[in-house]
Design a protein around this motif. Structure first.
Motif, PDB file in Angstrom:
ATOM      1  N   VAL A  93       1.857  28.061 -35.329  1.00 41.37           N
ATOM      2  CA  VAL A  93       2.407  28.140 -33.967  1.00 41.37           C
ATOM      3  C   VAL A  93       3.342  26.965 -33.700  1.00 41.37           C
ATOM      4  O   VAL A  93       4.466  27.128 -33.219  1.00 41.37           O
ATOM      5  N   MET A  94       2.889  25.767 -34.032  1.00 41.90           N
ATOM      6  CA  MET A  94       3.701  24.573 -33.810  1.00 41.90           C
ATOM      7  C   MET A  94       5.011  24.640 -34.590  1.00 41.90           C
ATOM      8  O   MET A  94       6.087  24.324 -34.073  1.00 41.90           O
ATOM      9  N   GLU A  95       4.902  25.068 -35.827  1.00 41.44           N
ATOM     10  CA  GLU A  95       6.074  25.161 -36.702  1.00 41.44           C
ATOM     11  C   GLU A  95       7.111  26.131 -36.143  1.00 41.44           C
ATOM     12  O   GLU A  95       8.306  25.805 -36.034  1.00 41.44           O
ATOM     13  N   LYS A  96       6.660  27.322 -35.759  1.00 36.37           N
ATOM     14  CA  LYS A  96       7.583  28.328 -35.261  1.00 36.37           C
ATOM     15  C   LYS A  96       8.204  27.931 -33.929  1.00 36.37           C
ATOM     16  O   LYS A  96       9.375  28.240 -33.655  1.00 36.37           O
ATOM     17  N   ALA A  97       7.445  27.242 -33.094  1.00 35.68           N
ATOM     18  CA  ALA A  97       7.973  26.819 -31.791  1.00 35.68           C
ATOM     19  C   ALA A  97       9.117  25.827 -31.962  1.00 35.68           C
ATOM     20  O   ALA A  97      10.164  25.937 -31.303  1.00 35.68           O
ATOM     21  N   VAL A  98       8.944  24.858 -32.846  1.00 34.23           N
ATOM     22  CA  VAL A  98       9.991  23.864 -33.082  1.00 34.23           C
ATOM     23  C   VAL A  98      11.205  24.515 -33.733  1.00 34.23           C
ATOM     24  O   VAL A  98      12.358  24.237 -33.360  1.00 34.23           O
ATOM     25  N   VAL A 111      15.890  34.603 -28.051  1.00 35.54           N
ATOM     26  CA  VAL A 111      15.525  35.398 -26.879  1.00 35.54           C
ATOM     27  C   VAL A 111      15.076  34.437 -25.786  1.00 35.54           C
ATOM     28  O   VAL A 111      14.133  33.661 -25.991  1.00 35.54           O
ATOM     29  N   ALA A 112      15.733  34.459 -24.654  1.00 33.92           N
ATOM     30  CA  ALA A 112      15.300  33.643 -23.524  1.00 33.92           C
ATOM     31  C   ALA A 112      13.959  34.189 -23.044  1.00 33.92           C
ATOM     32  O   ALA A 112      13.864  35.340 -22.632  1.00 33.92           O
ATOM     33  N   ALA A 113      12.917  33.365 -23.114  1.00 33.67           N
ATOM     34  CA  ALA A 113      11.574  33.870 -22.851  1.00 33.67           C
ATOM     35  C   ALA A 113      10.710  32.862 -22.093  1.00 33.67           C
ATOM     36  O   ALA A 113       9.848  32.244 -22.697  1.00 33.67           O
ATOM     37  N   PRO A 114      10.861  32.659 -20.801  1.00 31.25           N
ATOM     38  CA  PRO A 114      11.823  33.375 -19.956  1.00 31.25           C
ATOM     39  C   PRO A 114      13.205  32.718 -19.907  1.00 31.25           C
ATOM     40  O   PRO A 114      14.139  33.288 -19.365  1.00 31.25           O
ATOM     41  N   GLY A 120      10.934  29.021 -27.499  1.00 30.12           N
ATOM     42  CA  GLY A 120      10.058  28.942 -28.662  1.00 30.12           C
ATOM     43  C   GLY A 120       8.605  29.247 -28.409  1.00 30.12           C
ATOM     44  O   GLY A 120       7.850  29.514 -29.349  1.00 30.12           O
ATOM     45  N   VAL A 121       8.170  29.236 -27.143  1.00 21.80           N
ATOM     46  CA  VAL A 121       6.742  29.332 -26.834  1.00 21.80           C
ATOM     47  C   VAL A 121       6.161  30.706 -27.161  1.00 21.80           C
ATOM     48  O   VAL A 121       5.235  30.828 -27.972  1.00 21.80           O
ATOM     49  N   ILE A 122       6.672  31.740 -26.522  1.00 22.18           N
ATOM     50  CA  ILE A 122       6.122  33.087 -26.729  1.00 22.18           C
ATOM     51  C   ILE A 122       6.306  33.567 -28.170  1.00 22.18           C
ATOM     52  O   ILE A 122       5.342  34.057 -28.784  1.00 22.18           O
ATOM     53  N   PRO A 219      13.574  16.114 -24.353  1.00 19.38           N
ATOM     54  CA  PRO A 219      12.347  16.397 -25.121  1.00 19.38           C
ATOM     55  C   PRO A 219      12.029  17.887 -25.245  1.00 19.38           C
ATOM     56  O   PRO A 219      10.933  18.253 -25.639  1.00 19.38           O
ATOM     57  N   CYS A 220      12.987  18.717 -24.898  1.00 16.38           N
ATOM     58  CA  CYS A 220      12.749  20.158 -24.728  1.00 16.38           C
ATOM     59  C   CYS A 220      12.130  20.841 -25.944  1.00 16.38           C
ATOM     60  O   CYS A 220      11.205  21.645 -25.812  1.00 16.38           O
ATOM     61  N   ILE A 221      12.665  20.558 -27.118  1.00 18.23           N
ATOM     62  CA  ILE A 221      12.221  21.273 -28.319  1.00 18.23           C
ATOM     63  C   ILE A 221      10.753  21.012 -28.606  1.00 18.23           C
ATOM     64  O   ILE A 221       9.972  21.939 -28.871  1.00 18.23           O
ATOM     65  N   LYS A 222      10.336  19.769 -28.554  1.00 13.62           N
ATOM     66  CA  LYS A 222       8.932  19.447 -28.848  1.00 13.62           C
ATOM     67  C   LYS A 222       8.011  19.954 -27.744  1.00 13.62           C
ATOM     68  O   LYS A 222       6.838  20.249 -27.992  1.00 13.62           O
ATOM     69  N   ARG A 223       8.537  20.073 -26.531  1.00 12.96           N
ATOM     70  CA  ARG A 223       7.730  20.632 -25.449  1.00 12.96           C
ATOM     71  C   ARG A 223       7.441  22.111 -25.684  1.00 12.96           C
ATOM     72  O   ARG A 223       6.435  22.641 -25.206  1.00 12.96           O
ATOM     73  N   ASN A 224       8.308  22.786 -26.408  1.00 10.87           N
ATOM     74  CA  ASN A 224       8.025  24.172 -26.773  1.00 10.87           C
ATOM     75  C   ASN A 224       6.751  24.235 -27.615  1.00 10.87           C
ATOM     76  O   ASN A 224       5.918  25.122 -27.434  1.00 10.87           O
ATOM     77  N   SER A 225       6.622  23.305 -28.532  1.00 12.79           N
ATOM     78  CA  SER A 225       5.435  23.263 -29.379  1.00 12.79           C
ATOM     79  C   SER A 225       4.189  22.976 -28.541  1.00 12.79           C
ATOM     80  O   SER A 225       3.150  23.627 -28.708  1.00 12.79           O
TER      81      SER A 225
END
Length: 291
Positions: A93-98, A111-114, A120-122, A219-225
């Motif tokens: 999960v962490m890998e794919k989110a980043v 895909v904007a989600a939302p 990266g979250v969903i 910090p956006c990308i790591k916050r997705n993780s």
């Protein structure tokens, strides 16, 4: 079939004796005047687009600023080396989110989600789930409807934009949407699904939107993780039978009130928070010097 709140979704599901995801599906059918098959195909295409974005990750790509790129590959190598301390599913999960967040920063198709900033979250939670647990495609698309329904309620009653509600409105909303979908995938009932959503959003309340140099990178990308992992922990708590002391709709309303109370400097303006640290100023000076 119209809904404006989480309670509306629950009431409609009970009234018509259908799962929550089908409430959202029927609402889409009525709104766009399409058949169930057409609605399902549209949602399936969105899920397939998430898959394609994940598979198209390029470890060698760097964003124009140089702040993003390659970290998803580092996580992949760390997991592959057997060093994962969080478990195989969470590690994936962490890998794919980043990776997805980096792809967004590098102008790849996502895909904007939302939103794009929370893209990266969903996908991380869902794609990793299907890969790790061998879930059927039909079930994954049904979960996508759930996330869409939750997101629509949040957007109507609060916000999904960092500029109006802070990052709680972006990563927080995405995490809540993913948590609800994951609870459904694991066989949760309607109450467990909405409790998962409530836990996830509660955990993200007050999160500021303070992008360095105004870019959706740090910090956006790591916050997705972090948001993706939060979704998993929230779903697990709900599935264990833990109930949110605060009703889901009240959590959403609280997010709206907190967003309104946040100063403008913490809502995507890059005039506060991490964006004004000495480290961020050095990045800004470097970028200015290269222009």
């Amino acid at each position: 079939m119209i809904y404006h709140s989480i309670q509306d979704l629950l009431n409609l599901a009970k009234e018509y004796q259908i799962p929550l995801w089908e409430v959202v599906c029927r609402a889409d059918m009525e709104e766009r005047q399409v058949t169930k098959e057409q609605s399902f195909e549209t949602m399936h295409r969105m899920y397939e687009a998430m898959k394609q974005a994940d598979s198209a990750y390029d470890k060698d790509l760097k964003s124009a600023s140089g702040l993003a790129g390659g970290d998803g590959e580092k996580l992949h190598c760390y997991n592959a080396a057997g060093k994962n301390i969080a478990g195989e599913y969470i590690g994936l999960v962490m890998e794919k989110a980043v990776k997805m967040g980096e792809s967004n920063a590098c102008m790849k198709r996502i895909v904007a989600a939302p939103t794009a900033g929370a893209c990266g979250v969903i996908p991380a939670v869902f794609l990793a789930y299907q890969e790790y647990f061998r879930a059927e495609e039909q079930k994954m698309v049904e979960a996508m409807y759930l996330t869409a329904g939750i997101g629509a309620v949040i957007a109507e009653n609060a916000s999904i934009a960092g500029a109006s509600g802070g990052c709680q409105a972006e990563i927080g909303s995405a995490s809540a949407m993913a948590a609800a979908g994951l609870a459904y995938l694991q066989g949760g009932d309607d109450e467990q699904i909405v409790n998962a959503m409530a836990f996830a959003l509660k955990n993200m309340l007050g999160l500021t939107c303070d992008p360095v140099c105004g870019l959706v990178e740090v910090p956006c990308i790591k916050r997705n993780s972090a948001g993706a992992v939060n979704a998993v922990t929230s779903a697990q708590m709900a599935l264990a039978g833990i109930c949110s002391a605060i009703a889901p709709d009240e959590v959403i309303d609280t997010m709206r009130r907190i967003g309104n109370a946040l100063p403008a400097c913490l809502k995507e303006t890059s005039e506060g928070g991490l964006a004004t640290t000495p480290s961020a100023q050095k990045v800004r000076e470097k970028m200015d010097g290269e222009q």
